[in-house]
Design a protein around this motif. Structure first.
Motif, PDB file in Angstrom:
ATOM      1  N   LEU A   1     147.126 104.395  53.024  1.00  0.00           N
ATOM      2  CA  LEU A   1     145.763 104.083  53.442  1.00  0.00           C
ATOM      3  C   LEU A   1     144.890 105.310  53.655  1.00  0.00           C
ATOM      4  CD1 LEU A   1     146.490 101.218  55.984  1.00  0.00           C
ATOM      5  CD2 LEU A   1     145.890 101.030  53.561  1.00  0.00           C
ATOM      6  N   TYR A   2     145.447 106.497  53.538  1.00  0.00           N
ATOM      7  CA  TYR A   2     144.679 107.724  53.766  1.00  0.00           C
ATOM      8  C   TYR A   2     143.403 107.758  52.923  1.00  0.00           C
ATOM      9  CZ  TYR A   2     143.342 112.629  53.197  1.00  0.00           C
ATOM     10  OH  TYR A   2     142.623 113.795  53.115  1.00  0.00           O
ATOM     11  N   ASP A   3     143.539 107.576  51.638  1.00  0.00           N
ATOM     12  CA  ASP A   3     142.392 107.650  50.730  1.00  0.00           C
ATOM     13  C   ASP A   3     141.491 106.424  50.808  1.00  0.00           C
ATOM     14  OD1 ASP A   3     140.988 107.154  48.049  1.00  0.00           O
ATOM     15  OD2 ASP A   3     141.662 109.216  47.768  1.00  0.00           O
TER      16      ASP A   3
ATOM     17  N   PHE B   1     137.202  98.645  48.821  1.00  0.00           N
ATOM     18  CA  PHE B   1     138.553  98.917  49.297  1.00  0.00           C
ATOM     19  C   PHE B   1     139.591  98.631  48.217  1.00  0.00           C
ATOM     20  CE2 PHE B   1     142.565  97.736  51.349  1.00  0.00           C
ATOM     21  CZ  PHE B   1     142.776  98.866  52.139  1.00  0.00           C
ATOM     22  N   GLY B   2     139.443  97.514  47.501  1.00  0.00           N
ATOM     23  CA  GLY B   2     140.421  97.164  46.469  1.00  0.00           C
ATOM     24  C   GLY B   2     140.470  98.194  45.361  1.00  0.00           C
ATOM     25  N   GLN B   3     139.311  98.636  44.895  1.00  0.00           N
ATOM     26  CA  GLN B   3     139.271  99.621  43.823  1.00  0.00           C
ATOM     27  C   GLN B   3     139.791 100.975  44.300  1.00  0.00           C
ATOM     28  OE1 GLN B   3     135.366 100.189  42.094  1.00  0.00           O
ATOM     29  NE2 GLN B   3     136.215 100.754  40.109  1.00  0.00           N
TER      30      GLN B   3
ATOM     31  N   CYS C   1     159.551 101.375  62.815  1.00  0.00           N
ATOM     32  CA  CYS C   1     158.131 101.586  63.135  1.00  0.00           C
ATOM     33  C   CYS C   1     157.641 102.925  62.598  1.00  0.00           C
ATOM     34  CB  CYS C   1     157.912 101.503  64.642  1.00  0.00           C
ATOM     35  SG  CYS C   1     158.165  99.874  65.348  1.00  0.00           S
ATOM     36  N   HIS C   2     158.513 103.919  62.725  1.00  0.00           N
ATOM     37  CA  HIS C   2     158.171 105.249  62.212  1.00  0.00           C
ATOM     38  C   HIS C   2     157.909 105.196  60.709  1.00  0.00           C
ATOM     39  CE1 HIS C   2     159.559 109.701  61.532  1.00  0.00           C
ATOM     40  NE2 HIS C   2     158.284 109.514  61.262  1.00  0.00           N
ATOM     41  N   LEU C   3     158.811 104.552  59.969  1.00  0.00           N
ATOM     42  CA  LEU C   3     158.664 104.481  58.524  1.00  0.00           C
ATOM     43  C   LEU C   3     157.429 103.679  58.126  1.00  0.00           C
ATOM     44  CD1 LEU C   3     162.380 103.903  57.468  1.00  0.00           C
ATOM     45  CD2 LEU C   3     161.055 106.029  57.375  1.00  0.00           C
ATOM     46  N   VAL C   4     157.157 102.590  58.871  1.00  0.00           N
ATOM     47  CA  VAL C   4     155.986 101.752  58.558  1.00  0.00           C
ATOM     48  C   VAL C   4     154.693 102.527  58.779  1.00  0.00           C
ATOM     49  CG1 VAL C   4     154.667  99.724  59.290  1.00  0.00           C
ATOM     50  CG2 VAL C   4     157.149  99.561  58.963  1.00  0.00           C
ATOM     51  N   VAL C   5     154.615 103.228  59.911  1.00  0.00           N
ATOM     52  CA  VAL C   5     153.403 103.996  60.210  1.00  0.00           C
ATOM     53  C   VAL C   5     153.218 105.129  59.207  1.00  0.00           C
ATOM     54  CG1 VAL C   5     152.275 105.483  61.906  1.00  0.00           C
ATOM     55  CG2 VAL C   5     153.442 103.404  62.652  1.00  0.00           C
ATOM     56  N   MET C   6     154.308 105.817  58.847  1.00  0.00           N
ATOM     57  CA  MET C   6     154.205 106.909  57.882  1.00  0.00           C
ATOM     58  C   MET C   6     153.769 106.391  56.518  1.00  0.00           C
ATOM     59  SD  MET C   6     157.019 109.845  56.936  1.00  0.00           S
ATOM     60  CE  MET C   6     156.996 110.397  58.639  1.00  0.00           C
ATOM     61  N   LEU C   7     154.309 105.234  56.106  1.00  0.00           N
ATOM     62  CA  LEU C   7     153.904 104.636  54.838  1.00  0.00           C
ATOM     63  C   LEU C   7     152.430 104.252  54.873  1.00  0.00           C
ATOM     64  CD1 LEU C   7     154.812 103.628  52.040  1.00  0.00           C
ATOM     65  CD2 LEU C   7     155.363 101.433  53.117  1.00  0.00           C
TER      66      LEU C   7
ATOM     67  N   THR D   1     137.516 106.440  51.982  1.00  0.00           N
ATOM     68  CA  THR D   1     136.556 106.172  50.910  1.00  0.00           C
ATOM     69  C   THR D   1     135.618 105.037  51.290  1.00  0.00           C
ATOM     70  OG1 THR D   1     138.115 106.952  49.225  1.00  0.00           O
ATOM     71  CG2 THR D   1     136.331 105.541  48.483  1.00  0.00           C
ATOM     72  N   VAL D   2     136.145 103.995  51.915  1.00  0.00           N
ATOM     73  CA  VAL D   2     135.313 102.863  52.323  1.00  0.00           C
ATOM     74  C   VAL D   2     134.396 103.243  53.479  1.00  0.00           C
ATOM     75  CG1 VAL D   2     135.363 100.554  53.336  1.00  0.00           C
ATOM     76  CG2 VAL D   2     136.925 101.128  51.473  1.00  0.00           C
ATOM     77  N   LEU D   3     134.917 104.005  54.447  1.00  0.00           N
ATOM     78  CA  LEU D   3     134.129 104.342  55.629  1.00  0.00           C
ATOM     79  C   LEU D   3     133.084 105.416  55.361  1.00  0.00           C
ATOM     80  CD1 LEU D   3     136.856 104.349  58.447  1.00  0.00           C
ATOM     81  CD2 LEU D   3     135.182 102.567  57.917  1.00  0.00           C
ATOM     82  N   TRP D   4     133.491 106.475  54.635  1.00  0.00           N
ATOM     83  CA  TRP D   4     132.604 107.637  54.469  1.00  0.00           C
ATOM     84  C   TRP D   4     132.293 107.976  53.017  1.00  0.00           C
ATOM     85  CZ3 TRP D   4     137.120 108.724  57.716  1.00  0.00           C
ATOM     86  CH2 TRP D   4     136.869 108.427  59.060  1.00  0.00           C
TER      87      TRP D   4
END
Length: 206
Positions: free
Chosen positions: A121-123, A155-157, A110-116, A127-130
């Motif tokens: 998804l950070y960028d 989101f895709g781009q 779970c730790h590795l999945v959340v960190m990944l 980008t989509v929201l703001w």
């Protein structure tokens, strides 16, 4: 006595006397025309979806702004990963037997999945929201579609652009080449990941 044959034609200014500042060209800027855009502005035809007024055309971000925004984004991603690690460490200690119980393996996954997810998804999510990430917000820039600079990235781009950037970063020499490419690329000053994703980075107006 002056002769009509050597008189100055009407409509032309008299020659300046020695030391005088020369007159501006006859006619000047035509009525309704805009002066040449400042450095950093692109001609309207470079942005098909932009307004036709060159003064309102998007302005490309300079290399310093792009580097500063990316450095801040890397810092924020690192801090996010550290925060996730601290949270899961506290959860592991709260379970009582970290490293020995079967639950610890699930917790590690779970730790590795959340960190990944944080890294990947950070960028795109921001980008989509703001329209831009925290780093770009601090640097005063935003990434936009190359053919629609007045709109946000989908989101895709945004995801493909960010993943390309991440992959190139970990390939020897390619990450450096990707970052330096904007120094000689014209007319949009794109990095390699911008070229593949068909995006450009502009200054945030207002």
């Amino acid at each position: 006595m002056s002769s009509p044959y050597n008189a100055q034609p009407s409509g032309y200014p008299t020659p300046p006397y020695p030391g005088q500042i020369p007159y501006p060209p006859v006619g000047g800027t035509p009525y309704g025309a805009y002066p040449p855009p400042a450095v950093g502005y692109l001609p309207p035809e470079a942005w098909p979806a932009a307004q036709h007024d060159p003064r309102n055309s998007p302005v490309l971000a300079n290399p310093g702004q792009r580097l500063g925004g990316h450095a801040l984004d890397v810092l924020f991603v690192f801090l996010g990963a550290v925060l996730v690690g601290i949270v899961f460490l506290l959860i592991g200690r709260a379970t009582g037997r970290p490293g020995s119980a079967p639950e610890s393996g699930v917790l590690l996954v779970c730790h590795l999945v959340v960190m990944l997810a944080v890294v990947v998804l950070y960028d795109p999510v921001q980008t989509v929201l703001w329209g831009r990430t925290l780093g770009k917000r601090c640097a005063g820039t935003r990434a936009v579609p190359l053919t629609r600079p007045t709109e946000r990235l989908g989101f895709g781009q945004a995801l493909s652009r960010w993943l390309l950037h991440l992959v190139m970063t970990f390939v020897p020499f390619l990450g450096l080449l990707n970052g330096l490419w904007l120094l000689w690329d014209r007319p949009y000053c794109q990095c390699l990941h911008d070229k593949v994703a068909q995006t450009a980075v502009i200054r945030q107006q207002g």
